[in-house]
Write a protein that holds these residues in place. Structure first.
Motif, PDB file in Angstrom:
ATOM      1  N   THR A   1       0.842  -1.195   0.000  1.00 57.48           N
ATOM      2  CA  THR A   1       0.000   0.000   0.000  1.00 57.48           C
ATOM      3  C   THR A   1       0.879   1.248   0.000  1.00 57.48           C
ATOM      4  OG1 THR A   1      -0.054  -0.193   2.392  1.00 57.48           O
ATOM      5  CG2 THR A   1      -1.979  -1.018   1.195  1.00 57.48           C
ATOM      6  N   ASP A   2       2.160   1.057   0.315  1.00 59.06           N
ATOM      7  CA  ASP A   2       3.045   2.218   0.486  1.00 59.06           C
ATOM      8  C   ASP A   2       4.367   1.994  -0.244  1.00 59.06           C
ATOM      9  OD1 ASP A   2       4.206   4.516   1.352  1.00 59.06           O
ATOM     10  OD2 ASP A   2       4.595   3.800   3.402  1.00 59.06           O
ATOM     11  N   PRO A   3       4.344   2.024  -1.571  1.00 59.66           N
ATOM     12  CA  PRO A   3       5.585   1.742  -2.321  1.00 59.66           C
ATOM     13  C   PRO A   3       6.688   2.758  -2.041  1.00 59.66           C
ATOM     14  CG  PRO A   3       3.840   2.496  -3.793  1.00 59.66           C
ATOM     15  CD  PRO A   3       3.216   2.315  -2.456  1.00 59.66           C
ATOM     16  N   TYR A   4       6.299   3.980  -1.645  1.00 55.45           N
ATOM     17  CA  TYR A   4       7.322   5.022  -1.445  1.00 55.45           C
ATOM     18  C   TYR A   4       8.279   4.707  -0.287  1.00 55.45           C
ATOM     19  CZ  TYR A   4       4.952   7.848  -4.861  1.00 55.45           C
ATOM     20  OH  TYR A   4       4.422   8.295  -6.033  1.00 55.45           O
ATOM     21  N   SER A   5       7.804   4.041   0.728  1.00 47.92           N
ATOM     22  CA  SER A   5       8.728   3.701   1.826  1.00 47.92           C
ATOM     23  C   SER A   5       9.198   2.244   1.746  1.00 47.92           C
ATOM     24  CB  SER A   5       8.057   3.986   3.184  1.00 47.92           C
ATOM     25  OG  SER A   5       6.884   3.230   3.284  1.00 47.92           O
ATOM     26  N   ILE A   6       8.274   1.369   1.282  1.00 48.94           N
ATOM     27  CA  ILE A   6       8.617  -0.065   1.271  1.00 48.94           C
ATOM     28  C   ILE A   6       9.676  -0.375   0.205  1.00 48.94           C
ATOM     29  CG2 ILE A   6       7.692  -2.386   0.761  1.00 48.94           C
ATOM     30  CD1 ILE A   6       6.924  -1.369   3.522  1.00 48.94           C
ATOM     31  N   ASN A   7       9.506   0.160  -0.999  1.00 49.70           N
ATOM     32  CA  ASN A   7      10.411  -0.187  -2.103  1.00 49.70           C
ATOM     33  C   ASN A   7      11.877   0.208  -1.813  1.00 49.70           C
ATOM     34  OD1 ASN A   7       8.231  -1.261  -3.290  1.00 49.70           O
ATOM     35  ND2 ASN A   7       8.167   0.103  -5.065  1.00 49.70           N
ATOM     36  N   PRO A   8      12.148   1.445  -1.368  1.00 48.15           N
ATOM     37  CA  PRO A   8      13.554   1.780  -1.057  1.00 48.15           C
ATOM     38  C   PRO A   8      14.122   0.895   0.049  1.00 48.15           C
ATOM     39  CG  PRO A   8      12.225   3.764  -1.238  1.00 48.15           C
ATOM     40  CD  PRO A   8      11.287   2.613  -1.270  1.00 48.15           C
ATOM     41  N   ALA A   9      13.282   0.576   1.028  1.00 55.10           N
ATOM     42  CA  ALA A   9      13.751  -0.256   2.131  1.00 55.10           C
ATOM     43  C   ALA A   9      14.113  -1.648   1.637  1.00 55.10           C
ATOM     44  CB  ALA A   9      12.672  -0.340   3.210  1.00 55.10           C
ATOM     45  N   LEU A  10      13.268  -2.160   0.738  1.00 52.36           N
ATOM     46  CA  LEU A  10      13.511  -3.493   0.186  1.00 52.36           C
ATOM     47  C   LEU A  10      14.807  -3.508  -0.636  1.00 52.36           C
ATOM     48  CD1 LEU A  10      12.305  -6.388  -0.237  1.00 52.36           C
ATOM     49  CD2 LEU A  10      11.347  -5.507  -2.369  1.00 52.36           C
ATOM     50  N   LEU A  11      14.978  -2.456  -1.422  1.00 49.71           N
ATOM     51  CA  LEU A  11      16.188  -2.362  -2.258  1.00 49.71           C
ATOM     52  C   LEU A  11      17.436  -2.356  -1.384  1.00 49.71           C
ATOM     53  CD1 LEU A  11      15.434   0.092  -5.198  1.00 49.71           C
ATOM     54  CD2 LEU A  11      16.136  -2.286  -5.335  1.00 49.71           C
ATOM     55  N   ARG A  12      17.350  -1.554  -0.295  1.00 47.53           N
ATOM     56  CA  ARG A  12      18.505  -1.458   0.609  1.00 47.53           C
ATOM     57  C   ARG A  12      18.817  -2.841   1.185  1.00 47.53           C
ATOM     58  NH1 ARG A  12      16.247   3.507   2.111  1.00 47.53           N
ATOM     59  NH2 ARG A  12      15.159   2.558   3.880  1.00 47.53           N
ATOM     60  N   ARG A  13      17.730  -3.550   1.582  1.00 41.47           N
ATOM     61  CA  ARG A  13      17.909  -4.879   2.193  1.00 41.47           C
ATOM     62  C   ARG A  13      18.575  -5.841   1.201  1.00 41.47           C
ATOM     63  NH1 ARG A  13      14.734  -7.831   5.849  1.00 41.47           N
ATOM     64  NH2 ARG A  13      14.659  -5.868   6.989  1.00 41.47           N
ATOM     65  N   VAL A  14      18.044  -5.857  -0.021  1.00 37.32           N
ATOM     66  CA  VAL A  14      18.520  -6.845  -1.004  1.00 37.32           C
ATOM     67  C   VAL A  14      19.967  -6.539  -1.415  1.00 37.32           C
ATOM     68  CG1 VAL A  14      18.143  -7.789  -3.329  1.00 37.32           C
ATOM     69  CG2 VAL A  14      16.209  -7.375  -1.823  1.00 37.32           C
ATOM     70  N   THR A  15      20.243  -5.265  -1.682  1.00 40.67           N
ATOM     71  CA  THR A  15      21.621  -4.929  -2.075  1.00 40.67           C
ATOM     72  C   THR A  15      22.577  -5.169  -0.908  1.00 40.67           C
ATOM     73  OG1 THR A  15      21.093  -2.627  -1.634  1.00 40.67           O
ATOM     74  CG2 THR A  15      21.139  -3.274  -3.937  1.00 40.67           C
ATOM     75  N   GLY A  16      22.070  -4.946   0.311  1.00 40.24           N
ATOM     76  CA  GLY A  16      22.864  -5.216   1.509  1.00 40.24           C
ATOM     77  C   GLY A  16      23.240  -6.691   1.615  1.00 40.24           C
ATOM     78  N   LEU A  17      22.389  -7.541   1.054  1.00 43.37           N
ATOM     79  CA  LEU A  17      22.680  -8.986   1.064  1.00 43.37           C
ATOM     80  C   LEU A  17      23.632  -9.365  -0.058  1.00 43.37           C
ATOM     81  CD1 LEU A  17      19.038 -10.312   1.738  1.00 43.37           C
ATOM     82  CD2 LEU A  17      20.981 -10.497   3.304  1.00 43.37           C
ATOM     83  N   GLY A  18      24.025  -8.382  -0.845  1.00 48.32           N
ATOM     84  CA  GLY A  18      24.966  -8.625  -1.948  1.00 48.32           C
ATOM     85  C   GLY A  18      24.314  -9.138  -3.199  1.00 48.32           C
ATOM     86  N   VAL A  19      23.043  -8.933  -3.296  1.00 49.15           N
ATOM     87  CA  VAL A  19      22.326  -9.386  -4.492  1.00 49.15           C
ATOM     88  C   VAL A  19      22.170  -8.206  -5.465  1.00 49.15           C
ATOM     89  CG1 VAL A  19      20.173 -10.356  -5.356  1.00 49.15           C
ATOM     90  CG2 VAL A  19      21.065 -11.071  -3.145  1.00 49.15           C
ATOM     91  N   ASP A  20      22.505  -8.466  -6.739  1.00 42.55           N
ATOM     92  CA  ASP A  20      22.329  -7.397  -7.742  1.00 42.55           C
ATOM     93  C   ASP A  20      20.886  -7.377  -8.232  1.00 42.55           C
ATOM     94  OD1 ASP A  20      24.965  -6.700  -7.597  1.00 42.55           O
ATOM     95  OD2 ASP A  20      25.563  -8.168  -9.145  1.00 42.55           O
ATOM     96  N   VAL A  21      20.314  -6.212  -8.186  1.00 37.69           N
ATOM     97  CA  VAL A  21      18.907  -6.058  -8.622  1.00 37.69           C
ATOM     98  C   VAL A  21      18.873  -5.594 -10.075  1.00 37.69           C
ATOM     99  CG1 VAL A  21      16.767  -4.750  -8.281  1.00 37.69           C
ATOM    100  CG2 VAL A  21      18.079  -5.560  -6.300  1.00 37.69           C
ATOM    101  N   VAL A  22      18.089  -6.290 -10.872  1.00 37.93           N
ATOM    102  CA  VAL A  22      17.932  -5.880 -12.280  1.00 37.93           C
ATOM    103  C   VAL A  22      16.802  -4.859 -12.407  1.00 37.93           C
ATOM    104  CG1 VAL A  22      17.456  -6.682 -14.637  1.00 37.93           C
ATOM    105  CG2 VAL A  22      18.753  -8.124 -13.057  1.00 37.93           C
ATOM    106  N   THR A  23      15.634  -5.221 -11.868  1.00 39.97           N
ATOM    107  CA  THR A  23      14.490  -4.279 -11.944  1.00 39.97           C
ATOM    108  C   THR A  23      13.655  -4.373 -10.679  1.00 39.97           C
ATOM    109  OG1 THR A  23      13.089  -5.944 -12.993  1.00 39.97           O
ATOM    110  CG2 THR A  23      14.189  -4.381 -14.474  1.00 39.97           C
ATOM    111  N   LEU A  24      13.020  -3.265 -10.348  1.00 43.92           N
ATOM    112  CA  LEU A  24      11.953  -3.256  -9.347  1.00 43.92           C
ATOM    113  C   LEU A  24      10.852  -2.379  -9.958  1.00 43.92           C
ATOM    114  CD1 LEU A  24      10.625  -3.791  -6.620  1.00 43.92           C
ATOM    115  CD2 LEU A  24      11.889  -1.870  -5.687  1.00 43.92           C
ATOM    116  N   ALA A  25       9.755  -3.016 -10.345  1.00 44.10           N
ATOM    117  CA  ALA A  25       8.715  -2.274 -11.073  1.00 44.10           C
ATOM    118  C   ALA A  25       7.337  -2.799 -10.729  1.00 44.10           C
ATOM    119  CB  ALA A  25       8.947  -2.415 -12.580  1.00 44.10           C
ATOM    120  N   PRO A  26       6.336  -1.938 -10.891  1.00 39.95           N
ATOM    121  CA  PRO A  26       4.970  -2.437 -10.644  1.00 39.95           C
ATOM    122  C   PRO A  26       4.533  -3.367 -11.765  1.00 39.95           C
ATOM    123  CG  PRO A  26       4.898  -0.163 -11.407  1.00 39.95           C
ATOM    124  CD  PRO A  26       6.344  -0.515 -11.258  1.00 39.95           C
ATOM    125  N   VAL A  27       3.823  -4.412 -11.378  1.00 40.16           N
ATOM    126  CA  VAL A  27       3.223  -5.293 -12.390  1.00 40.16           C
ATOM    127  C   VAL A  27       1.933  -4.594 -12.827  1.00 40.16           C
ATOM    128  CG1 VAL A  27       2.173  -7.539 -12.809  1.00 40.16           C
ATOM    129  CG2 VAL A  27       4.156  -7.335 -11.309  1.00 40.16           C
TER     130      VAL A  27
END
Lengths: 509, 315
Positions: free
Chosen positions: B263-289
């Motif tokens: 319901t809140d992509p503005y706070s959830i999405n950056p947090a998720l990105l930080r978490r995933v990159t912090g785990l050393g995973v390279d992100v290709v895309t993060l987009a709405p379906v």
């Protein structure tokens, strides 16, 4: 730019004044007519017969007329030959107008079938403008052909070998007949078209127009040969009567057509399906319902209160008309009896009490029961016949059949009075049961008139079919609730009480 | 511009339209969707004053459909379900005829006819008999006829159904342009992509009832839930779902992707990105379906199948 167009439409659709309104209506209708006529003349199936019937058939008719005149003259029957010439003129005029039926069916139901009607119905044109425009379009090409053919035929006769000099009034009559016949066919075709969604079905139903028209033409032909006033300078009287009758039919058909030719009727019907079960269910529901929601009556008293009386209220105007016609019929019968050629030479002989004594011999239970049954059946079948015929005659038959009795009654009354006999016995013989019977017959006739006439002007918001079914529901309701009990009561009074009252008045009681 | 309140139409015993209410402001497009026989055409016919409602009321361009039918029809351009052209006429004659019916001056009739024919690529077919037109050309001509008198309200039944993609785009562009010019549209269509693209508001009608109405986003939220986000990684990563489970509720996943609602992509999405990159995973895309109108439509209809009558929703 849009608002400019909007303003134009707004201001031009509301036009004051009857004449201005008429001109506006005709001008809009003629837009339709022009298009349709132009379209008709692009169809070789319409052009070919029109050309043949206008330019070739009259010469054939002229040739036949010449041959026939020569042939019958050889037998000394010149009169038959002479009368064949105007008869063929009528035929030459009639053949092209028979095409008007085809064009009308094509114009109305053909367009519905091709689905080209809806864009037209979405325009600001009114139903009447569309109806007039299409009716004119169906009439103009055949009438032009018909008048053209008649002109060619007459020209070939007047300036040809026969040197025919027609009676001008007869020509006027034939031209008028041709025009009203074309109108009857076209207005009839609109009614037929409204009941179908395909030209095939419309053509089948068109036999309801073609057959009566053919019979009429045969009748007109016989009149033209046999009429004693065939040479009259004021035309043939019987043909004038036919013209008048046709004008009445055209008026009624125009009225029906105008009420049928509306957007709701034209697009509401999508299939030619006769669902008798559904129709019967709806009529039955209407018979028993007591309010607009269709709620059925819970008791007899409620049914009378909310159903029967409501139906009686709806036939009020028809009842007033019926009463006026009955009074006129009575007066007409009475007046007829006063004219010397219709007067009976009744002589008052013997005493009335002697007559009463003779009549009294027949007063017993078995004759009275037979009388009761006969009276009830007689009244019921006349009213039933009037109702059935009214359905097919816009209600007119109801106003012809039942009042006929009152013409006879008025006539008899006049004869009794002229013979010097006290008419009190007649009043006793009629009014004793008539107190019940006459109102019941007025109500039944009015109901039949209402049922027949409702199609000429359905109540607002109802289609013709809905209005007719609702009216039939009213008629059945009145029939069950008022007419049938009334007739039983009147027949009982007439069989058991009226004779005794009459005997009393005659002095034999 | 169009206000309808509880319009109802009954044919004999068949309830075709059941208390339909619509509100379409000037300059907006409403797409009326629904299965065949749902009552779309009957509704349009009532708004064009071809059929009279059994109950309810409506105004079109300020005119009452019961009391002022001629005025309503003068304000409305209608593209009917069946194009219903006069096949023996030429286009130029056909448009001239309708121009006369709408009482346009001769010069205006010609000018508008030529302009519209040109706009829809029919100039070369002006002198052709309509019987020779292809299906798509006929539909375009019918549209030209509907627009000929420059109406403020257009009711279009399946406006692009028979057209090739290029022609369909021409029509859509024309609708968008006219909408900017404050024209009001009611479009019935089965083309949900087109409806989504054009309509400001969607109404879904079924068995004569409006079962859902509102802007697409509102309907999507109401019927298919919050937006779905998809995160794709450069390489397969075992345990991703578990590692982000405290941040998002994963709805579905694969070796290198996860999908979740928020319901809140503005706070959830950056947090998720930080978490995933912090785990050393390279992100290709993060987009709405992307949610489509088709998803919404099917969901609405599906839900309505289980809902008793009168269960109207409004978005």
């Amino acid at each position: 730019m849009a608002s400019a167009a909007v303003k134009t439409a707004k201001t031009e659709t509301i036009r004051p004044g009857v004449w201005a309104q008429f001109r506006w209506t005709m001008s809009n209708a003629l837009i339709i007519t022009r298009r349709e006529v132009r379209d008709s003349f692009r169809d070789w199936r319409i052009i070919a017969p029109i050309v043949i019937l206008t330019f070739l058939f009259p010469f054939l008719a002229q040739f036949v007329a010449g041959q026939f005149v020569n042939y019958v003259t050889g037998f000394g029957a010149e009169l038959i030959g002479e009368r064949t010439i105007p008869f063929l003129l009528m035929v030459v005029g009639f053949f092209p107008i028979s095409i008007s039926l085809v064009i009308a069916l094509e114009t109305f139901v053909g367009e519905k079938e091709r689905r080209s009607l809806e864009p037209l119905l979405s325009t600001p044109l009114t139903n009447t403008e569309l109806y007039i425009g299409k009716t004119l379009a169906a009439m103009i090409p055949p009438l032009v052909s018909s008048f053209g053919g008649m002109a060619v035929y007459m020209g070939s006769l007047v300036f040809g070998e026969l040197g025919w000099r027609p009676q001008p009034m007869l020509i006027v009559q034939i031209v008028t007949l041709t025009t009203v016949q074309a109108l009857v066919m076209v207005t009839g075709a609109v009614v037929v078209s409204s009941q179908t969604t395909s030209t095939r079905a419309a053509n089948l139903l068109a036999s309801f127009i073609i057959i009566p028209m053919t019979l009429l033409i045969q009748g007109e032909s016989a009149i033209m040969f046999l009429a004693p006033d065939a040479e009259s300078s004021s035309g043939i009287g019987a043909l004038w009567a036919i013209i008048l009758g046709m004008v009445v039919v055209v008026t009624l058909l125009l009225r029906v057509g105008n009420s049928i030719f509306n957007r709701e009727e034209l697009l509401g019907r999508t299939i030619d399906q006769l669902n008798l079960k559904s129709a019967a269910r709806r009529i039955w529901r209407h018979v028993w319902m007591v309010d607009a929601t269709g709620r059925p009556a819970r008791s007899l008293a409620e049914w009378y209160r909310g159903g029967v009386f409501a139906s009686l209220g709806r036939i009020k105007t028809a009842a007033w008309i019926t009463m006026a016609v009955f009074l006129l019929a009575l007066a007409a019968g009475f007046a007829l009896g006063q004219t010397p050629e219709w007067r009976l030479t009744l002589v008052a002989t013997g005493s009335l009490s002697e007559t009463a004594t003779n009549l009294g011999q027949y007063m017993n239970i078995s004759t009275q029961l037979g009388g009761f049954r006969f009276i009830l059946w007689q009244n019921a079948r006349i009213l039933l016949a009037a109702t059935l015929l009214a359905m097919f005659s816009f209600g007119v038959a109801a106003l012809v059949l039942t009042p006929a009795v009152y013409v006879v009654l008025g006539y008899l009354l006049s004869q009794v009075m002229l013979s010097g006999v006290d008419p009190a016995f007649m009043f006793a013989g009629v009014l004793t049961h008539g107190i019940v019977e006459i109102p019941v017959i007025v109500i039944a006739t009015a109901a039949a008139l209402y049922l027949g006439a409702v199609v000429t002007k359905p109540p607002k918001g109802m289609t013709v079919g809905q209005a007719w079914m609702a009216a039939l529901g009213d008629v059945i309701r009145i029939g069950i609730g008022v007419v049938l009990p009334g007739l039983v009561l009147a027949a009982a009074i007439e069989a058991y009480i009226t004779p005794r009252v009459v005997l009393l008045v005659l002095g034999g009681g | 511009m169009i206000e309808a309140y509880e319009l109802t139409k009954v044919f004999d015993d068949f309830l075709a339209v059941d208390r339909v209410s619509l509100s379409i402001p000037a300059g907006s497009v409403l797409a009326l969707l629904g299965p065949n026989g749902a009552g779309k055409t009957t509704t349009v016919r009532m708004l064009t004053c071809i059929l009279a409602p059994n109950s309810g009321r409506a105004t079109v361009a300020g005119y009452d459909i019961i009391e002022q039918p001629e005025q309503v029809r003068a304000q409305v351009g209608v593209l009917t379900e069946q194009h219903g052209l006069y096949e023996r006429m030429k286009a130029v004659e056909y448009l001239d005829f309708f121009g006369r019916v709408y009482r346009l001056e001769a010069a205006e009739r010609r000018r508008r006819a030529l302009n519209l024919m040109d706009r829809f690529g029919l100039t070369n077919a002006l002198d052709k008999r309509l019987g020779e037109y292809s299906k798509g050309m006929k539909q375009k001509l019918a549209l030209v006829r509907a627009m000929l008198h420059n109406p403020p309200v257009l009711l279009l039944d399946e406006p692009t159904s028979a057209m090739d993609p290029h022609s369909a785009k021409l029509v859509r562009d024309a609708i968008i342009e006219l909408q900017r010019d404050e024209r009001t549209f009611l479009i019935t269509t089965h083309n949900l992509t087109e409806a989504q693209q054009l309509a400001d508001k969607i109404a879904i009608i079924r068995s004569g009832r409006i079962i859902a109405s509102g802007a697409f986003e509102e309907l999507a939220r109401q019927f298919v839930g919050d937006p779905v986000m998809e995160l794709r990684t450069a390489a397969p990563f075992n345990g991703l779902v578990k590692d982000v489970s405290d941040l998002v509720m994963v709805e579905s996943s694969g070796d290198d992707w996860i999908r979740y609602r928020t319901t809140d992509p503005y706070s959830i999405n950056p947090a998720l990105l930080r978490r995933v990159t912090g785990l050393g995973v390279d992100v290709v895309t993060l987009a709405p379906v992307s949610q489509t109108l088709e998803d919404v439509y099917l969901q609405v209809v599906k839900e309505d199948e289980g809902v008793p009558a009168n269960g109207e929703r409004s978005g």
